[in-house]
Motif scaffolding. Sequence first.
Motif, mmCIF file in Angstrom:
data_model
loop_
_atom_site.group_PDB
_atom_site.id
_atom_site.type_symbol
_atom_site.label_atom_id
_atom_site.label_comp_id
_atom_site.label_asym_id
_atom_site.label_seq_id
_atom_site.Cartn_x
_atom_site.Cartn_y
_atom_site.Cartn_z
ATOM 1 N N LYS A 42 8.383 -15.245 73.061
ATOM 2 C CA LYS A 42 7.355 -16.000 72.169
ATOM 3 C C LYS A 42 7.928 -17.458 71.983
ATOM 4 O O LYS A 42 8.744 -17.701 71.369
ATOM 5 C CB LYS A 42 7.325 -15.483 70.813
ATOM 6 N N GLY A 43 7.199 -18.087 72.966
ATOM 7 C CA GLY A 43 7.538 -19.766 72.959
ATOM 8 C C GLY A 43 6.880 -20.533 71.929
ATOM 9 O O GLY A 43 5.865 -20.135 71.437
ATOM 10 N N ILE A 44 7.560 -21.689 71.740
ATOM 11 C CA ILE A 44 6.703 -22.653 70.862
ATOM 12 C C ILE A 44 6.732 -23.953 71.983
ATOM 13 O O ILE A 44 7.700 -24.516 72.242
ATOM 14 C CB ILE A 44 7.553 -23.071 69.775
ATOM 15 N N ILE A 45 5.495 -24.615 71.738
ATOM 16 C CA ILE A 45 4.955 -25.791 72.569
ATOM 17 C C ILE A 45 6.038 -26.888 71.897
ATOM 18 O O ILE A 45 5.726 -27.318 70.747
ATOM 19 C CB ILE A 45 3.561 -25.873 72.866
ATOM 20 N N THR A 46 6.655 -27.810 72.619
ATOM 21 C CA THR A 46 7.380 -28.839 72.344
ATOM 22 C C THR A 46 6.849 -30.210 72.708
ATOM 23 O O THR A 46 7.199 -31.143 72.095
ATOM 24 C CB THR A 46 8.910 -28.532 72.638
ATOM 25 N N ALA A 47 6.254 -30.112 73.906
ATOM 26 C CA ALA A 47 5.760 -31.322 74.543
ATOM 27 C C ALA A 47 4.482 -31.087 75.259
ATOM 28 O O ALA A 47 4.461 -29.984 76.097
ATOM 29 C CB ALA A 47 6.599 -32.163 75.039
ATOM 30 N N VAL A 48 3.418 -31.793 75.272
ATOM 31 C CA VAL A 48 2.386 -31.594 76.104
ATOM 32 C C VAL A 48 2.229 -32.933 76.968
ATOM 33 O O VAL A 48 1.874 -33.944 76.464
ATOM 34 C CB VAL A 48 0.854 -31.642 75.279
ATOM 35 N N LEU A 49 2.098 -32.899 78.261
ATOM 36 C CA LEU A 49 2.163 -34.070 79.071
ATOM 37 C C LEU A 49 1.021 -34.109 80.087
ATOM 38 O O LEU A 49 0.919 -33.449 81.100
ATOM 39 C CB LEU A 49 3.372 -34.070 80.197
ATOM 40 N N PRO A 50 -0.248 -34.720 79.562
ATOM 41 C CA PRO A 50 -1.275 -34.773 80.249
ATOM 42 C C PRO A 50 -1.380 -35.254 81.743
ATOM 43 O O PRO A 50 -1.990 -34.822 82.750
ATOM 44 C CB PRO A 50 -2.422 -35.375 79.625
ATOM 45 N N ILE A 52 1.128 -34.994 83.914
ATOM 46 C CA ILE A 52 1.321 -34.170 84.993
ATOM 47 C C ILE A 52 0.940 -32.566 84.536
ATOM 48 O O ILE A 52 1.349 -31.567 85.527
ATOM 49 C CB ILE A 52 2.859 -34.062 85.188
ATOM 50 N N GLN A 53 -0.175 -32.687 83.783
ATOM 51 C CA GLN A 53 -0.749 -31.322 83.519
ATOM 52 C C GLN A 53 0.310 -30.312 83.340
ATOM 53 O O GLN A 53 0.205 -29.232 83.888
ATOM 54 C CB GLN A 53 -1.655 -31.120 84.606
ATOM 55 N N THR A 54 1.468 -30.635 82.278
ATOM 56 C CA THR A 54 2.251 -29.639 82.173
ATOM 57 C C THR A 54 2.720 -29.643 80.477
ATOM 58 O O THR A 54 2.522 -30.454 79.926
ATOM 59 C CB THR A 54 3.415 -30.144 82.924
ATOM 60 N N THR A 55 3.290 -28.343 79.951
ATOM 61 C CA THR A 55 4.043 -28.271 78.890
ATOM 62 C C THR A 55 5.418 -28.083 78.796
ATOM 63 O O THR A 55 5.569 -27.381 79.740
ATOM 64 C CB THR A 55 3.041 -27.468 77.827
ATOM 65 N N PHE A 56 5.858 -28.581 77.870
ATOM 66 C CA PHE A 56 7.419 -27.811 78.009
ATOM 67 C C PHE A 56 7.490 -27.007 76.562
ATOM 68 O O PHE A 56 7.059 -27.405 75.567
ATOM 69 C CB PHE A 56 8.395 -28.921 77.647
ATOM 70 N N ILE A 106 -4.607 -29.790 80.328
ATOM 71 C CA ILE A 106 -3.701 -29.074 79.488
ATOM 72 C C ILE A 106 -3.614 -29.647 78.196
ATOM 73 O O ILE A 106 -3.438 -28.627 77.179
ATOM 74 C CB ILE A 106 -2.243 -29.539 80.044
ATOM 75 N N GLU A 107 -4.026 -30.699 77.609
ATOM 76 C CA GLU A 107 -4.037 -31.257 76.285
ATOM 77 C C GLU A 107 -5.059 -30.664 75.401
ATOM 78 O O GLU A 107 -5.159 -30.819 74.192
ATOM 79 C CB GLU A 107 -4.067 -32.681 76.240
ATOM 80 N N LYS A 108 -6.276 -29.915 76.114
ATOM 81 C CA LYS A 108 -7.416 -29.280 75.552
ATOM 82 C C LYS A 108 -6.813 -27.871 75.328
ATOM 83 O O LYS A 108 -7.402 -27.034 74.646
ATOM 84 C CB LYS A 108 -8.561 -29.418 76.165
ATOM 85 N N ILE A 109 -5.756 -27.309 75.859
ATOM 86 C CA ILE A 109 -5.217 -25.958 75.834
ATOM 87 C C ILE A 109 -4.176 -25.649 74.931
ATOM 88 O O ILE A 109 -4.278 -24.837 74.004
ATOM 89 C CB ILE A 109 -4.928 -25.416 77.170
ATOM 90 N N PHE A 110 -3.389 -26.665 74.777
ATOM 91 C CA PHE A 110 -2.162 -26.591 74.064
ATOM 92 C C PHE A 110 -1.842 -27.741 73.100
ATOM 93 O O PHE A 110 -2.280 -29.035 73.522
ATOM 94 C CB PHE A 110 -0.692 -26.262 74.723
ATOM 95 N N LYS A 111 -1.280 -27.718 71.789
ATOM 96 C CA LYS A 111 -0.696 -28.465 70.991
ATOM 97 C C LYS A 111 0.664 -28.356 70.726
ATOM 98 O O LYS A 111 1.096 -27.060 70.615
ATOM 99 C CB LYS A 111 -1.493 -28.602 69.713
ATOM 100 N N GLU A 112 1.288 -29.472 70.338
ATOM 101 C CA GLU A 112 2.732 -29.455 69.970
ATOM 102 C C GLU A 112 2.960 -28.372 68.821
ATOM 103 O O GLU A 112 1.817 -28.541 67.728
ATOM 104 C CB GLU A 112 3.468 -30.642 69.598
#
Length: 504
Positions: A42-50, A52-56, A106-112
Motif C-alpha cells: 500500500k504505497g503513498i504518492i510522494t511526488a508527481v513529475l509531469p 517525465i510522466q512519473t510519480t514517486f 500523470i498529474e491528472k491520475i495521482f496527487k501527492e
Amino acid sequence: MKKILINKNPWQTRVAIIEDSKLENIYFEAYDEEPLERAFIKGIITAVLPGIQTTFVDIGQERAGFLHISEVDRELAIKKIAAFSILGEQEELQKKSSPSKRQLSIEKIFKEGDAVLVQVSKEPVYEKGAKITTCYTLPGRFVVLMPNISRLGISKKIESRNERIRLKEIVKQLLPEGMGAIIRTTAENRTAKELAKDINFSISTWNTIQQKYTKANPKEKIHEDLELSLQVVRDHLDSDVEEIITDNKNNQQAIYRFVKLIAPEFRQRIKLYDKLINIFDYFGIEKQINTLLDKKVLLKSGGSLIIETTEAMTVIDVNTGRFVGKKSLEETILKTNLEAAEEIVRQLRLRNIGGLIVIDFIDMVEASNRYHLFNFFEKMLKERDKYQSVVLKVSEFGLLQMTRKRTGKPLIQKLTQACPTCKGYGFIKSVAAESYAVLQKLKETLATKKIGKEINITLNPRIFTYLTTIQYNSILQLEKEYKCKITLITNEKFETHHYKIEKV
C-alpha cells in the motif's frame, strides 16, 4: 536430465538447477534482506513529475518506488481522473472511447498523499529505487493471472497452432470478466481441470489482497511471493526434472506438501540429502558459482569472453584466444562466435544481467555469417532464457545490441560489495601518482608558512619507499626552498592514498 538442488540454512537459502552436472540457474535469498520482487504494497504518492510522466511512491524502503505512466493500468487511470474532475469533465471523459496512455497525464491520475496499491516489478538496483506497477500479475504454475488487465497472451515456446488455440479457448472461459492471463510454457498439453485449479488459486489470492488493502496501513506490505525454494519448484518443475534434492528435512516436507497440491505426479521425486559434505560442494556447484564473479569466461575452444557490468549497461567482448581452427579464418571466427553466443545466453541467465547489453563479437567479413550468428543467438535466447529480450542484428563491426528484462539484483550485487580502497572503480592510483599528490600538498602547505620549520609526514610504506628513493631530490629541493626540515615516517595501517602532514 535436470536436478533442483536446495541448500537451506538459518541465514540463507540457495537453489541451483543443474543439467548434466552443469549449473543452469542459481537463486539466493538471505533472511536479513526483505524480499521485494512481486510484493504488493500500500504505497503513498510522494511526488508527481509531469515532465517525465512519473510519480514517486513511498513503499517503506530507503528509496521511493518509481511508477511511470506506462505502468499505470488504464482503468485505474480513468477512475482516478474521474474522481478528480468536475461533473462536466466527467461527462466529457465518458464521451471519449478508451483513451490511450498517450492521452493520459500523470498529474491528472495521482496527487501527492494518495494511497495506491502497487506491485514491485523490479527490485532496487545500485542507486535506483524499485520499479513498481499497477498492472498486477500473480504467477501460477501454468498461468500468470493479470487481475486488472483483460488481455490473453501465450508463451512463444508453445509452437503448435492447434495447442495454442486450445489453451486460449480454455483459459478464456475460466477467466472472470475484466481479467487476463499469460499462458506459460508448462501449460502445454494440460487439461482444463488442471488449468482451472491453477487459475482459481490465483483468483483467490487476488481477492485476499484486495481485502487486506482496505485495512492496511500506509507503506504496509500486503502480500509477497512464495518462499524461494517453492517459487523455483513452481516455475521450473516439469517432466525434465529428475529430482528435487534438499538438505533440510522441514524444507523437504514443505516442498512435498506444495508439490502434492500443484503437481502430485511429481511428489516421489523429492529427496532428502543427508551427507556430511555440503550439498553444493558434493554436486560441484560452489566452484561454478565462484567463476561467475570473474570477468573472464573461458570457452571450450580456447576463446574467451570478457564481461564488464556498469549501472548503464553490460559490455561483453569475444576473443578467439588460442583457437586457430582447421580451415579458413572466417570459419574459425564463426565457430568461436557461435560458441560464445551459446555461453553468453547462459552467463546472462546465471549472472542475472538485465537492461542494455552490447556484445562485441569477432568481426566477420561475410554478411551471411553475421545473419547466421544473429539467428542462432535469438534461437538460444528463445529456448534457454525465460525472460523477454529484444535483439538487434549484428552490425558490420560485429556489434550486437540487445535488452533483457531486468528482474531482481544482478548476481555480482548480491555476492559482492564495492572495494573500500578503489570505491568500486576496479583500480587505484599508481604509487607514482599518489606520491606526486603528497608532494603537491606538501608544497601548498609549506607555501602558507603556517606549519613551522620542522615537519613530519606519515605515509604508507610503498609511498615512503618511492619518495625516499625516486623522489628524494624533490624532498631536498623543498627543504632548501622553504628552509625547513622534512621527516618521512611509515605507517603500515595507512592505505596508499592516506597521509598526514603535521608540524613537530
